[in-house]
Design an enzyme around this catalytic site. Structure first.
Site, PDB file in Angstrom:
ATOM      1  N   GLU A 198       0.828  -1.210   0.000  1.00  0.00           N
ATOM      2  CA  GLU A 198       0.000   0.000   0.000  1.00  0.00           C
ATOM      3  C   GLU A 198       0.862   1.260   0.000  1.00  0.00           C
ATOM      4  O   GLU A 198       0.525   2.243  -0.639  1.00  0.00           O
ATOM      5  CB  GLU A 198      -0.965   0.007   1.200  1.00  0.00           C
ATOM      6  CG  GLU A 198      -2.112  -0.982   1.054  1.00  0.00           C
ATOM      7  CD  GLU A 198      -3.006  -0.687  -0.158  1.00  0.00           C
ATOM      8  OE1 GLU A 198      -3.045   0.474  -0.617  1.00  0.00           O
ATOM      9  OE2 GLU A 198      -3.657  -1.619  -0.660  1.00  0.00           O
ATOM     10  N   TYR A 201      -6.079   6.830   4.240  1.00  0.00           N
ATOM     11  CA  TYR A 201      -6.298   5.817   3.204  1.00  0.00           C
ATOM     12  C   TYR A 201      -5.545   4.523   3.540  1.00  0.00           C
ATOM     13  O   TYR A 201      -6.111   3.423   3.523  1.00  0.00           O
ATOM     14  CB  TYR A 201      -5.867   6.315   1.806  1.00  0.00           C
ATOM     15  CG  TYR A 201      -5.766   5.140   0.878  1.00  0.00           C
ATOM     16  CD1 TYR A 201      -6.916   4.558   0.364  1.00  0.00           C
ATOM     17  CD2 TYR A 201      -4.530   4.530   0.616  1.00  0.00           C
ATOM     18  CE1 TYR A 201      -6.853   3.407  -0.403  1.00  0.00           C
ATOM     19  CE2 TYR A 201      -4.456   3.387  -0.158  1.00  0.00           C
ATOM     20  CZ  TYR A 201      -5.625   2.832  -0.667  1.00  0.00           C
ATOM     21  OH  TYR A 201      -5.557   1.677  -1.400  1.00  0.00           O
ATOM     22  N   ASP A 253      -9.512   4.893  -2.792  1.00  0.00           N
ATOM     23  CA  ASP A 253      -8.405   5.372  -3.630  1.00  0.00           C
ATOM     24  C   ASP A 253      -9.013   5.930  -4.935  1.00  0.00           C
ATOM     25  O   ASP A 253     -10.233   6.069  -5.045  1.00  0.00           O
ATOM     26  CB  ASP A 253      -7.393   4.249  -3.896  1.00  0.00           C
ATOM     27  CG  ASP A 253      -7.971   3.139  -4.752  1.00  0.00           C
ATOM     28  OD1 ASP A 253      -9.170   3.199  -5.105  1.00  0.00           O
ATOM     29  OD2 ASP A 253      -7.229   2.197  -5.091  1.00  0.00           O
ATOM     30  N   CYS A 305     -14.175  -0.579 -14.874  1.00  0.00           N
ATOM     31  CA  CYS A 305     -14.681   0.793 -14.792  1.00  0.00           C
ATOM     32  C   CYS A 305     -13.507   1.745 -15.000  1.00  0.00           C
ATOM     33  O   CYS A 305     -13.155   2.542 -14.133  1.00  0.00           O
ATOM     34  CB  CYS A 305     -15.353   1.016 -13.441  1.00  0.00           C
ATOM     35  SG  CYS A 305     -16.337   2.508 -13.391  1.00  0.00           S
ATOM     36  N   CYS A 316     -18.969  -1.117 -19.524  1.00  0.00           N
ATOM     37  CA  CYS A 316     -20.225  -1.305 -18.781  1.00  0.00           C
ATOM     38  C   CYS A 316     -20.930  -2.605 -19.169  1.00  0.00           C
ATOM     39  O   CYS A 316     -21.621  -3.206 -18.343  1.00  0.00           O
ATOM     40  CB  CYS A 316     -21.158  -0.122 -19.015  1.00  0.00           C
ATOM     41  SG  CYS A 316     -20.423   1.449 -18.506  1.00  0.00           S
ATOM     42  N   CYS A 338     -19.934  -5.328 -16.836  1.00  0.00           N
ATOM     43  CA  CYS A 338     -19.756  -4.915 -15.439  1.00  0.00           C
ATOM     44  C   CYS A 338     -20.754  -5.636 -14.531  1.00  0.00           C
ATOM     45  O   CYS A 338     -21.950  -5.673 -14.824  1.00  0.00           O
ATOM     46  CB  CYS A 338     -19.943  -3.403 -15.339  1.00  0.00           C
ATOM     47  SG  CYS A 338     -19.841  -2.827 -13.645  1.00  0.00           S
ATOM     48  N   CYS A 381     -26.076   0.883 -11.774  1.00  0.00           N
ATOM     49  CA  CYS A 381     -25.204   2.047 -11.998  1.00  0.00           C
ATOM     50  C   CYS A 381     -26.002   3.216 -12.591  1.00  0.00           C
ATOM     51  O   CYS A 381     -26.518   3.138 -13.703  1.00  0.00           O
ATOM     52  CB  CYS A 381     -24.070   1.657 -12.945  1.00  0.00           C
ATOM     53  SG  CYS A 381     -22.951   3.032 -13.249  1.00  0.00           S
TER      54      CYS A 381
HETATM   55 FE1  SF4 Z   1     -18.450   1.639 -14.134  1.00  0.00          FE
HETATM   56 FE2  SF4 Z   1     -21.077   1.800 -13.904  1.00  0.00          FE
HETATM   57 FE3  SF4 Z   1     -20.004   1.106 -16.204  1.00  0.00          FE
HETATM   58 FE4  SF4 Z   1     -19.891  -0.551 -14.138  1.00  0.00          FE
HETATM   59  S1  SF4 Z   1     -21.706   0.105 -15.214  1.00  0.00           S
HETATM   60  S2  SF4 Z   1     -18.222  -0.066 -15.563  1.00  0.00           S
HETATM   61  S3  SF4 Z   1     -19.708   0.874 -12.443  1.00  0.00           S
HETATM   62  S4  SF4 Z   1     -19.772   3.058 -15.197  1.00  0.00           S
END
Ligand code: SF4
Length: 353
Positions: A45, A128, A146, A198, A205, A208, A214
């Site tokens: 880290e 952090y 982060d 992301c 997306c 994802c 989202c």
């Molecule tokens: Fe990022 Fe949302 Fe796309 Fe997933 S759906 S990659 S969280 S922007």
């Protein structure tokens, strides 16, 4: 948004797709009872602050080979550790690394404390890093935020406020989303999502695991978030570095003061770096020549243009400051990047003479 829906989607994704990182104990190993070594988590880290995973891997392997435990690192010589850190940048981290290792070894019996609060009391460990160690090494529900997590949160919740003003809002969301079940895996899952799917410019997306939840994706604004306040242009500073070489190949170097930029690192003697033209300040009497060479380097807050001067000096001339390092013991890899660039240019010019 239901946070538990995010957890339910993200944790199984992490179980299948967790990045294989040298400091990480992955979900499979965790399920077999293996626990992360807090020393390795802490070291990684600290190295990863402002630095990419790709750049850190080799340093991490080398440090853990040379110093497998925090006690080993605590007992190491400062100059050796600073030398091994050379090239990784942000050198205050290396000085704090040593201070922290020594406190853990002498005050805590070689064991890292296991709460955010007690971790924050250690040198060089800010909010952090304390949260990351508490979550990853000790599976505590500590909110880890982060750059990757900021981006994922800004998109999941369609936060329109530009960074850095958005940080408190993103922190509140990160805290609220942190689960009590498998918090360490959750923290790493959000980091991995930000690092692999992301991504800043073109989030994937379509693959994802949290796409259904989202808000930025639903609004079609995912690539535009997080918004950022335009940065002021960086100023340019100027300086002169003096590269002196003796007939036996020894070179004149100095250890920079602990406080300040590149503190504690080896470097070429030189002028201060300022926005004005530098006033020459050679560190040793010699016939200095200007080969017309300049190192350009960018630090966090400014660009540097470092003009080089070269000289061959007599064996018996004493420097005003700095000391000669013999060819047999001098390792160019122990120089921070800007000084290494100066060395490489100076070497080429000397070869051409
Ligand atoms: Fe990022 Fe949302 Fe796309 Fe997933 S759906 S990659 S969280 S922007």
């Amino acid at each position: 948004m239901r946070y538990d829906a995010v957890h339910r989607a993200l944790l199984p994704w992490y179980d299948r797709h967790a990045r294989d990182l040298p400091w990480r104990v992955g979900p499979q190993a965790l399920s077999h009872g293996l626990r992360p070594d807090p020393y390795r988590v802490w070291l990684s880290e600290v190295m990863l602050q402002q630095t990419t995973v790709a750049a850190v891997k080799a340093y991490f392997e080398r440090f853990t080979t040379l110093w497998p435990t925090v006690g080993d690192l605590a007992a190491a010589e400062d100059s050796v550790v600073m030398g091994e850190w050379a090239g990784l940048g942000y050198y205050a981290r290396a000085r704090n690394l040593l201070k922290c290792a020594r406190v853990v070894a002498s005050v805590h019996g070689g064991q890292f404390p296991d709460t955010e609060e007690s971790l924050r009391a250690l040198p060089g460990i800010g909010p952090y890093t304390a949260a990351a160690i508490a979550a990853i090494a000790f599976d505590r529900p500590a909110p880890v935020m982060d750059g990757n997590v900021e981006r994922v949160m800004a998109r999941l919740f369609a936060v329109q406020t530009p960074l850095p003003a958005a940080k408190p809002e993103l922190r509140t969301l990160t805290e609220a989303a942190t689960p009590t079940h498998r918090p360490g895996c959750y923290a790493q899952a959000v980091m991995d999502l930000g690092a692999t799917i992301c991504s800043p410019k073109s989030p994937a997306c379509g693959i994802c695991p949290v796409m259904d939840m989202c808000e930025a994706r639903a609004q079609g604004i995912a690539p535009d978030l997080p918004r950022k306040t335009p940065k002021k242009p960086k100023p340019t500073r100027f300086g002169i570095a003096y590269l002196a070489r003796r007939a036996d190949g020894a070179v004149l170097l100095e250890t920079r003061p602990d406080q300040g930029l590149l503190g504690g690192m080896l470097g070429w003697p030189g002028t201060p770096w300022s926005e004005q033209d530098p006033i020459p300040a050679p560190p040793i009497a010699a016939d200095w020549r200007d080969p017309g060479l300049e190192v350009r380097h960018t630090f966090t807050h400014f660009h540097l243009r470092l003009s080089l001067r070269l000289a061959e000096v007599d064996m018996d001339t004493r420097p005003l400051h700095g000391e000669f390092h013999l060819r047999a013991t001098f390792r160019p890899s122990n120089l921070p990047t800007v000084m290494r660039k100066a060395y490489d240019l100076g070497q080429a010019a000397w070869r051409d003479d």
